[in-house]
Scaffold this motif. Structure first.
Motif, short mmCIF file in Angstrom:
data_model
loop_
_atom_site.label_atom_id
_atom_site.label_comp_id
_atom_site.label_asym_id
_atom_site.label_seq_id
_atom_site.Cartn_x
_atom_site.Cartn_y
_atom_site.Cartn_z
N ALA A 143 -21.29 55.39 -34.78
CA ALA A 143 -20.83 55.82 -36.11
C ALA A 143 -20.70 57.34 -36.17
CB ALA A 143 -21.77 55.31 -37.19
N LYS A 144 -20.02 57.88 -35.16
CA LYS A 144 -19.87 59.34 -35.07
C LYS A 144 -18.40 59.72 -34.97
CE LYS A 144 -21.47 63.35 -32.42
NZ LYS A 144 -22.27 63.81 -31.26
N VAL A 145 -18.01 60.72 -35.75
CA VAL A 145 -16.64 61.22 -35.73
C VAL A 145 -16.68 62.72 -35.47
CG1 VAL A 145 -14.48 61.47 -37.03
CG2 VAL A 145 -15.92 59.45 -37.39
N THR A 146 -15.84 63.17 -34.54
CA THR A 146 -15.73 64.62 -34.28
C THR A 146 -14.27 65.03 -34.30
OG1 THR A 146 -15.65 64.34 -31.87
CG2 THR A 146 -17.83 64.63 -32.87
N VAL A 147 -14.02 66.23 -34.76
CA VAL A 147 -12.69 66.82 -34.75
C VAL A 147 -12.78 68.16 -34.02
CG1 VAL A 147 -10.83 67.78 -36.15
CG2 VAL A 147 -11.99 65.70 -36.89
N GLN A 148 -12.00 68.29 -32.95
CA GLN A 148 -12.04 69.47 -32.09
C GLN A 148 -13.46 69.76 -31.61
OE1 GLN A 148 -9.81 72.33 -34.67
NE2 GLN A 148 -8.40 72.46 -32.94
N GLY A 149 -14.19 68.70 -31.30
CA GLY A 149 -15.54 68.85 -30.75
C GLY A 149 -16.63 69.08 -31.77
N LYS A 150 -16.26 69.19 -33.04
CA LYS A 150 -17.25 69.45 -34.08
C LYS A 150 -17.47 68.19 -34.93
CE LYS A 150 -15.98 74.35 -34.46
NZ LYS A 150 -15.49 75.42 -35.39
N ASP A 151 -18.72 67.97 -35.33
CA ASP A 151 -19.02 66.80 -36.15
C ASP A 151 -18.20 66.80 -37.43
OD1 ASP A 151 -20.85 65.83 -34.36
OD2 ASP A 151 -22.60 66.66 -35.39
N CYS A 152 -17.70 65.62 -37.77
CA CYS A 152 -16.89 65.45 -38.98
C CYS A 152 -17.56 64.40 -39.87
CB CYS A 152 -15.47 65.02 -38.61
SG CYS A 152 -14.40 64.68 -40.01
N PRO A 153 -18.33 64.83 -40.87
CA PRO A 153 -19.01 63.87 -41.74
C PRO A 153 -18.00 63.02 -42.52
CG PRO A 153 -19.90 66.10 -42.01
CD PRO A 153 -18.61 66.23 -41.25
N VAL A 154 -18.21 61.70 -42.48
CA VAL A 154 -17.37 60.79 -43.26
C VAL A 154 -18.28 59.89 -44.09
CG1 VAL A 154 -15.43 60.81 -41.65
CG2 VAL A 154 -17.26 59.13 -41.36
N THR A 155 -17.77 59.42 -45.20
CA THR A 155 -18.54 58.51 -46.06
C THR A 155 -18.55 57.11 -45.44
OG1 THR A 155 -16.64 57.79 -47.35
CG2 THR A 155 -17.76 59.82 -48.07
N PRO A 156 -19.46 56.24 -45.85
CA PRO A 156 -19.46 54.86 -45.35
C PRO A 156 -18.12 54.15 -45.55
CG PRO A 156 -21.52 55.30 -46.48
CD PRO A 156 -20.64 56.49 -46.72
N THR A 157 -17.48 54.39 -46.69
CA THR A 157 -16.18 53.77 -46.95
C THR A 157 -15.13 54.30 -45.98
OG1 THR A 157 -16.66 53.43 -49.29
CG2 THR A 157 -14.34 53.45 -48.66
N GLU A 158 -15.14 55.61 -45.75
CA GLU A 158 -14.17 56.20 -44.82
C GLU A 158 -14.39 55.67 -43.41
OE1 GLU A 158 -13.76 60.44 -47.27
OE2 GLU A 158 -15.09 60.27 -45.52
N PHE A 159 -15.65 55.46 -43.04
CA PHE A 159 -15.91 54.95 -41.71
C PHE A 159 -15.47 53.49 -41.57
CE2 PHE A 159 -18.44 53.39 -38.12
CZ PHE A 159 -18.11 54.35 -37.18
N ARG A 160 -15.64 52.70 -42.63
CA ARG A 160 -15.16 51.32 -42.60
C ARG A 160 -13.64 51.29 -42.46
NH1 ARG A 160 -19.20 50.45 -46.59
NH2 ARG A 160 -17.67 50.45 -48.28
N LEU A 161 -12.97 52.24 -43.10
CA LEU A 161 -11.52 52.35 -42.94
C LEU A 161 -11.15 52.65 -41.49
CD1 LEU A 161 -10.56 54.33 -46.17
CD2 LEU A 161 -9.63 52.10 -45.51
N LEU A 162 -11.87 53.58 -40.88
CA LEU A 162 -11.61 53.94 -39.48
C LEU A 162 -11.80 52.73 -38.57
CD1 LEU A 162 -13.23 57.48 -39.10
CD2 LEU A 162 -10.81 56.92 -38.91
N LYS A 163 -12.81 51.92 -38.83
CA LYS A 163 -13.05 50.72 -38.02
C LYS A 163 -11.89 49.75 -38.13
CE LYS A 163 -17.10 48.84 -37.61
NZ LYS A 163 -18.42 48.23 -37.88
#
Length: 223
Positions: free
Chosen positions: A139-159
């Motif tokens: 459950a980890k998202v990074t942009v250009q190598g840096k951590d990108c905090p996402v909400t639970p809803t946003e992460f479910r969308l990504l899945k």
């Protein structure tokens, strides 16, 4: 289609392996030497490598080490060298398996099939194009190598997008999968707000991942 790089200098065996692998719907690049294999490898990185030890221009052990340094790709040795120390050298060079000749084609194909299934499953859990990285297991998202905090809803969308790359996900499908199980009522406007916030976190002018198919839904367009 999953890709296999075959390096075997016995022309008859090479041909037989190619036939059997292509019959299983694998795309095969057939090489007869290390030099030829490196050319294929640099043009298109394979999903798996089948590798002989004794080759005209060197030992397969060296090629295995070189290939594993480029990408962590599973390697299966196919060789007549059946001494224990040779097998240990093969595993030490990074091989996943060491198969001695003669071997059962059916068993080899089963081994390849199991590895390919694992690879396919692992590829679904991670998206990484050098700019955006999504690790679904952690459950980890990074942009250009840096951590990108996402909400639970946003992460479910990504899945949902990661599991359905290139497919249109209609508004109703997304709403049902994301919220209906929780008994919450959410409309298309709330969905759009979440999508826009997510896009603002992971996209820029050069990197686009989520496309709005007007009047229908959304589609993941990342490679």
């Amino acid at each position: 289609m999953q890709k296999i790089l075959l390096i075997e200098d016995d022309h008859e065996l090479n041909q037989a392996l190619c036939y059997a692998l292509e019959k299983e719907n694998y795309k095969v690049s057939s090489a007869f030497s290390i030099t030829e294999a490196k050319t294929y490898y640099t043009k298109a990185v394979p999903d798996l490598i089948l590798l002989d030890v004794n080759l005209p221009d060197g030992e397969g052990f060296a090629f295995c080490k070189w290939a594993k340094e480029q990408n962590d790709i599973p390697v299966i040795f196919l060789t007549a060298r059946d001494l224990e120390e040779d097998a240990l050298t093969g595993f030490d060079s990074g091989a996943e398996d060491y198969v001695t000749k003669p071997f059962s084609m059916k068993i080899l194909l089963k081994k390849i099939n199991l590895i390919m299934k694992r690879i396919a499953k692992e590829s679904l859990s991670v998206f990484d194009d050098g700019y955006l990285s999504i690790d679904l297991k952690r459950a980890k998202v990074t942009v250009q190598g840096k951590d990108c905090p996402v909400t639970p809803t946003e992460f479910r969308l990504l899945k949902q997008f990661a599991a359905n790359k290139g497919q249109l996900l209609t508004y109703n499908v997304l709403l049902e999968r994301l919220w209906d199980s929780g008994g919450q009522f959410v409309d298309k406007h709330t969905l759009a707000v979440n999508i826009n916030r997510l896009r603002g976190k992971i996209e820029d002018e050069e990197h686009r991942y989520i496309s709005n198919v007007y009047g229908m839904g959304y589609q993941w367009i990342g490679s």
